[in-house]
Design a protein around this motif. Sequence first.
Motif, PDB file in Angstrom:
ATOM      1  N   ASP A  59      83.788  30.653  54.876  1.00  0.00           N
ATOM      2  CA  ASP A  59      84.020  29.351  54.241  1.00  0.00           C
ATOM      3  C   ASP A  59      83.782  29.499  52.744  1.00  0.00           C
TER       4      ASP A  59
ATOM      5  N   PHE B 134      82.674  33.109  61.440  1.00  0.00           N
ATOM      6  CA  PHE B 134      84.068  32.828  61.772  1.00  0.00           C
ATOM      7  C   PHE B 134      84.825  34.075  62.219  1.00  0.00           C
TER       8      PHE B 134
ATOM      9  N   LEU C 284      86.095  33.300  66.010  1.00  0.00           N
ATOM     10  CA  LEU C 284      87.533  33.035  66.070  1.00  0.00           C
ATOM     11  C   LEU C 284      88.238  34.341  66.422  1.00  0.00           C
TER      12      LEU C 284
ATOM     13  N   TRP D 127      91.843  33.701  63.362  1.00  0.00           N
ATOM     14  CA  TRP D 127      91.291  33.960  62.038  1.00  0.00           C
ATOM     15  C   TRP D 127      92.401  34.254  61.029  1.00  0.00           C
TER      16      TRP D 127
ATOM     17  N   LEU E 229      89.208  25.658  56.695  1.00  0.00           N
ATOM     18  CA  LEU E 229      88.035  26.420  57.114  1.00  0.00           C
ATOM     19  C   LEU E 229      86.743  25.678  56.796  1.00  0.00           C
TER      20      LEU E 229
ATOM     21  N   GLN F 158      85.901  23.799  59.766  1.00  0.00           N
ATOM     22  CA  GLN F 158      85.876  24.520  61.033  1.00  0.00           C
ATOM     23  C   GLN F 158      84.600  24.252  61.825  1.00  0.00           C
TER      24      GLN F 158
ATOM     25  N   PHE G 277      86.140  26.652  68.608  1.00  0.00           N
ATOM     26  CA  PHE G 277      86.176  28.101  68.438  1.00  0.00           C
ATOM     27  C   PHE G 277      86.721  28.717  69.722  1.00  0.00           C
TER      28      PHE G 277
END
Length: 407
Positions: free
Chosen positions: A307, A337, A341, A346, A356, A359, A364
């Motif tokens: 992020d 992430f 992901l 991703w 993001l 997110q 997920f």
Amino acid sequence: MVQTQEQQVRRRRVFYIPGYDPIHPRRYRELYRKEGAAQAAVSGYEIALKPKQAGGPYGWHVTSTQEGATVEADIEVLVWSDIVRDSMGHSIPETYLQLLRTAWAYIGTGALFRLMRLRKGPIIAALYPIFALLLQLGAALGLGAGAAFLALALLPPFSLAPLAGTVVALAIAGAVLRWFRAHDGKFFAYYLMHDYAFSARWMGANPPGLETRMTEFRGQIEQALAEDWDEVLVVGHSSGAHLAVSILADLLREDRPTGGPALAFLSLGQVVPMVSFLPHATRLRKDLRDLCQSDALSWVDVTAPGDGCAFALCDPVKVTGVAPENQRWPLVISATFTQTLSPARWKALRWRFFRLHFQYLCAFDRPRDYDYFRITAGPQTLATRFKDRPPSKSRIDRPVNRFTTVG
């Protein structure tokens, strides 16, 4: 279904504090509905929404069966989007004035250079609207000058030709700037400029209108703590995280009856240093110092290096330079992430920076211990769910801030 563990929560009250967002709060209900269903399909539990049963005008009711237990949760959005809209520049010149004020606030005070020692992503995000708006201004002036030159070349010479050229240049430049602003949904330059200017204008202090709204939020949370809930969970996302810090710090300074619901605080994608590093953020720094010592709540801070808009894995108390020796909170962990992901997911999201940043509120496809819908609608309190979770090894906990006075 066989219950696999002791159920601690049957009824939960959740207060969600958004970041700097001018959009109507119904977007969060729809996001929860859509992403909750997606996460339930992946993780094998049930979750359903219907109109809320408690609280103010913006929220929803959740019924979820997870881990062999059924939980009822009322989720309330604490709305300050009207304050956000009012803070935004209502004209193009006003936005460029905000640019100058914001640049001075962060560069002139040295805060920007301190922030650079933490994470590059949010600094790039902070610098982006400045460079984007200057680039737009340069393009507008260049096109305006080009149009004026062409007009003067095509028109026969006359005494008012310079004035006519100036009028053409200004008209074209204005049209180009208006076009950029009308398409800011693609560029996000104006939106981000307004966001950073909101804190910069007051040098880290809260404007009076926001303080009034935060007092109202505190009253709503305080009322819930006097009601029949097993857990009262406050979720602060992005800029909403530092609002939650101050609201909860004020709340816990008051005498609170014992034996009520468990109080929990979940901060997501926080940008606390963008405010706490400014010279007049004395209130926030005091609130961080006080809240981190409290044994009256649990506080888990979730970010992710993926992020680019958050200060990922930065302990907001320590980096601000106000951590006492007996600091208890927050537990700083990563939503990772790149691991939670799938590679395909991703790849699809990697360069969608603003998506993001949300997110944490989404599903997920390879979930690990962070699951927003288990936290908000599952049978465990936040404290129990993460009681054995160590902080992320890559967290940043060195004091960097120049301004450490509290007030």
